[in-house]
Design a protein around this motif. Sequence first.
Motif, mmCIF file in Angstrom:
data_model
loop_
_atom_site.group_PDB
_atom_site.id
_atom_site.type_symbol
_atom_site.label_atom_id
_atom_site.label_comp_id
_atom_site.label_asym_id
_atom_site.label_seq_id
_atom_site.Cartn_x
_atom_site.Cartn_y
_atom_site.Cartn_z
ATOM 1 N N SER A 258 0.831 -1.209 0.000
ATOM 2 C CA SER A 258 0.000 0.000 0.000
ATOM 3 C C SER A 258 0.862 1.254 0.000
ATOM 4 N N PHE A 259 1.936 1.235 0.792
ATOM 5 C CA PHE A 259 2.836 2.383 0.871
ATOM 6 C C PHE A 259 3.468 2.672 -0.493
ATOM 7 N N MET A 260 3.983 1.636 -1.152
ATOM 8 C CA MET A 260 4.638 1.822 -2.439
ATOM 9 C C MET A 260 3.645 2.332 -3.486
ATOM 10 N N ASN A 261 2.433 1.787 -3.481
ATOM 11 C CA ASN A 261 1.426 2.239 -4.441
ATOM 12 C C ASN A 261 1.059 3.700 -4.209
ATOM 13 N N HIS A 262 0.938 4.075 -2.926
ATOM 14 C CA HIS A 262 0.553 5.448 -2.600
ATOM 15 C C HIS A 262 1.650 6.431 -3.000
#
Length: 370
Positions: free
Chosen positions: A23-27
């Motif tokens: 989720s962090f990388m996508n955000h």
Amino acid sequence: MAPQLFQKMLQKSNLRTTHENESFMNHVSDLLQGFPTLYSYGLLGNLVTGVQAAGARLMHIKLKQVKAEQLAGNTGGFFNIIGQLVITAWTGFLAFRRLIPIGAINSTYSLSYNILNSIAAFGPTLTEMRALQPVFDKYQFAQADDGRHKQQLQSSETAITLDHLSYRYAGAQQDALAPISLTIQPHAKIAIQGPSGAGKSTLLGVIAGKLPDYQGSIKLQNIELNQLAPSSLISRVLYVDQAPHIFNGTVRENLELGKTYSDEQLSDALAKADLLADVNRMPQALDTLVGESGKMFSGGQRQRLALTRAFLRMDKRSIMLFDESTNSLSKESAIQIENTFLSIAQLTVIFVSHQIHAENSSLFSKIITL
């Protein structure tokens, strides 16, 4: 065996961390892809706060994982110490009762070594937990230089003067924008047309401050553009891209971009961009998720969403730059939206297009062909 008691807890913790990492990388990827949009609206602070918020969520989950790992490891270490102490005490008791040779106490040395070694393991554990914070500290981005030592635009009456302005991209053999000299007076309505590769988008990129390494001169209020504070330029100039980035969020979030607008303001801007009916048909209207990179939107809807952003903010800008911003719309819709901007007397408007519509060409004070 004791750490095995925590196996399910560790598995769940590791899975949560994996999901949060994704989720962090996508955000962060979404925010970085939207950098040109955030820059154009003077909202680079959203990039900082967005990464910080995502980093904080990841850090929270990661700390839970570390705590779970250390709980399992330390529980095992605790039982190991207790076991060794019991063995040492029992050995001493047997030696005292002369049931075993006194030399057997030598084994205590080995046991003591193991005990101290286990205790020492707590040190690295604590160090690892404290060392976790710097991993996330790198996401605490400093705000970009606001150009406090550069000049500020003083008036909303902003003339743009180009003097042999040209631009060549790094490594290119020829100019992307051939030298051009031109003066655009305040409140002028300018159309720039020409074939692909003529430098139309490059010219807008220079005016918007996106391409600071230009050749020649470009002045706003007689101040060289590269001597202006970025915040001052962005506060006066709004650039609407032909391929706007749509963030992974709701329609409302994509329009507000961290600001707050009433539903009435949003609906009014959507209506001007001919997007209100489409939004109202969505499952949750303004609060409908648009999907990753706005996959729920067509090319025309994406452009109208970007134009809605412009309608929401044009009262604070004196120069509007449109880079093929209506080329995916129907002719009727494009003309309607263009006419709305062209009818605002206090705005300086520069439209770039392959072809200007004959129906509203008379609204332009000057049409330039590159």
